[in-house]
Structures are given as structure tokens and as C-alpha cells.
Design a protein around this motif. Structure first.
Motif: not given
Length: 203
Positions: A12-14, A20-29, A69-74, A136-140
Motif C-alpha cells: 500500500a502507499p506510504v 495505519c501504523i499510527l494506530n498503536l492499539e490495533k498494531f500491538i493488540k 517523528t518525520g514525514e515517513r517515520s513513526v 492493519l492490512a485486513q482493516s484497510l
């Protein structure tokens, strides 16, 4: 300090990947090592990890903050009042309409680190990353109205699935190596058509 770095290709695009990655809860859970995740403040979460070894189950509470933390960093990083120090850094790079993600993690030595050791820590991070990205991919796909699964495995190829990582050659949802792209380890049940996902995103 325990450290581990791994790389994945998200199909998927950046911009979509960062959201998606900003969603810590879904990623970690999604990890089976995660016992609980609770939001306790603005972009701050309390995560309880569960680890079982030698017949003993232990729980480790980490309070983490999400920072772009930046344009392409979390970054997910433990707060000063966390019981344990942990940090996950995500660096994203566009690759032909998809996204290469380098995930670096570290944890200070202590009871959890002593129990895990370097090999177990690497396995813990790899599983957490695979399960998190799969979630995250399944949610997308669900948000785009793209259903998973196929009526039969005929004609289904892992190369055409959103959940296939070409860098590692693995299915991220099952966490296994794909040996035959035309014979998916999920038998087509978890297949998500990456072409349809990209089409729905306007790609």
C-alpha cells in the motif's frame, strides 16, 4: 539492551501505511504476546505483554506514546513513568506504489529481557510485527469493502495477496514461509486481492 531490526514490504502507499501504523492499539493488540492494551491519554497507551516460559507466565506493563517523528517515520516509545523501557521505530520508504518498512526495536535489560534472551526477543518482535501488519492490512481491506477469502484456491496466488511479504517470502497473517505461491498456506481463506485494494484506493 536487547535490539532487533526487521524489514517488511507493505503493499500500500506510504501515506496509507503511516495512517495505519499510527494506530498503536490495533498494531500491538494482534500479537498473542499482548494481554491488554488501554488508551490512557492523548496518543498514550498502557500495554501489558504476556510471556510464558518454563511453565511460568509473567506479565510486563509498558506505557507507550505514539509519535510521528518525520514525514515517513513513526515511533512507539515508553514514557518516563513506564515500568519497562521499550521503543519501536518505523521508517517508511516508497517502492513502486508500495512501502518498504524498517522496524527497529529495543528494550533495556531487566527481568523481561533476562527471561527472553536475544533469540526469544527476536522471535517476539517478528511475531508482533507480522501480526500487527496483518491486522492493519485486513482493516484497510475491510474499510475499502474488499472481502477476504476466495471461493476456491484455484487461480489464487500469494503474489497477488495483500498479506504476502515479498521481502521475507512469508505470509504475514500466518507467519509462515510461502513455498508455492499457487498453493497458499491459508488455502485461499485469508486471501485479499491486492489489485482490488489498489483499485479501490485509486491506484
Amino acid at each position: 539492551m536487547l535490539r532487533h531490526t526487521t524489514t517488511r514490504l507493505i503493499r500500500a502507499p506510504v501515506g496509507v501505511c503511516i495512517d495505519c501504523i499510527l494506530n498503536l492499539e490495533k498494531f500491538i493488540k494482534a500479537s498473542h504476546y499482548t494481554f491488554a492494551v488501554n488508551k490512557v491519554g492523548d496518543d498514550v497507551y498502557e500495554v501489558v505483554f504476556k510471556w510464558r516460559k518454563f511453565g511460568i507466565t509473567r506479565y510486563y506493563r509498558v506505557k507507550m506514546r505514539v509519535v510521528e517523528t518525520g514525514e515517513r517515520s513513526v515511533v512507539y516509545e515508553s514514557t518516563e513513568d513506564s515500568d519497562y523501557y521499550m521503543k519501536f521505530s518505523f521508517k517508511l520508504e516508497p517502492v513502486d506504489g508500495e512501502t518498504r518498512v524498517e522496524i527497529s526495536s529495543e528494550m533495556k535489560a531487566g527481568l523481561m529481557a533476562d527471561l527472553l534472551g536475544r533469540k526469544d526477543y527476536a522471535s517476539f518482535i517478528e511475531e508482533l510485527v507480522d501480526k500487527g501488519l496483518a491486522s492493519l492490512a485486513q482493516s484497510l481491506a475491510q474499510s475499502l469493502g474488499v472481502a477476504k477469502g476466495a471461493s476456491s484456491s484455484a487461480g489464487v496466488s500469494c503474489r497477488n495477496c495483500l498479506l504476502y511479504d515479498s521481502i521475507t517470502g512469508r505470509c504475514v497473517v500466518l507467519g509462515v514461509e510461502v513455498r508455492d505461491h499457487l498453493s497458499p498456506p491459508c488455502k485461499g481463506e485469508d486471501f485479499i486481492d491486492v489489485g482490488l485494494v489498489k483499485k479501490r484506493m485509486g491506484g
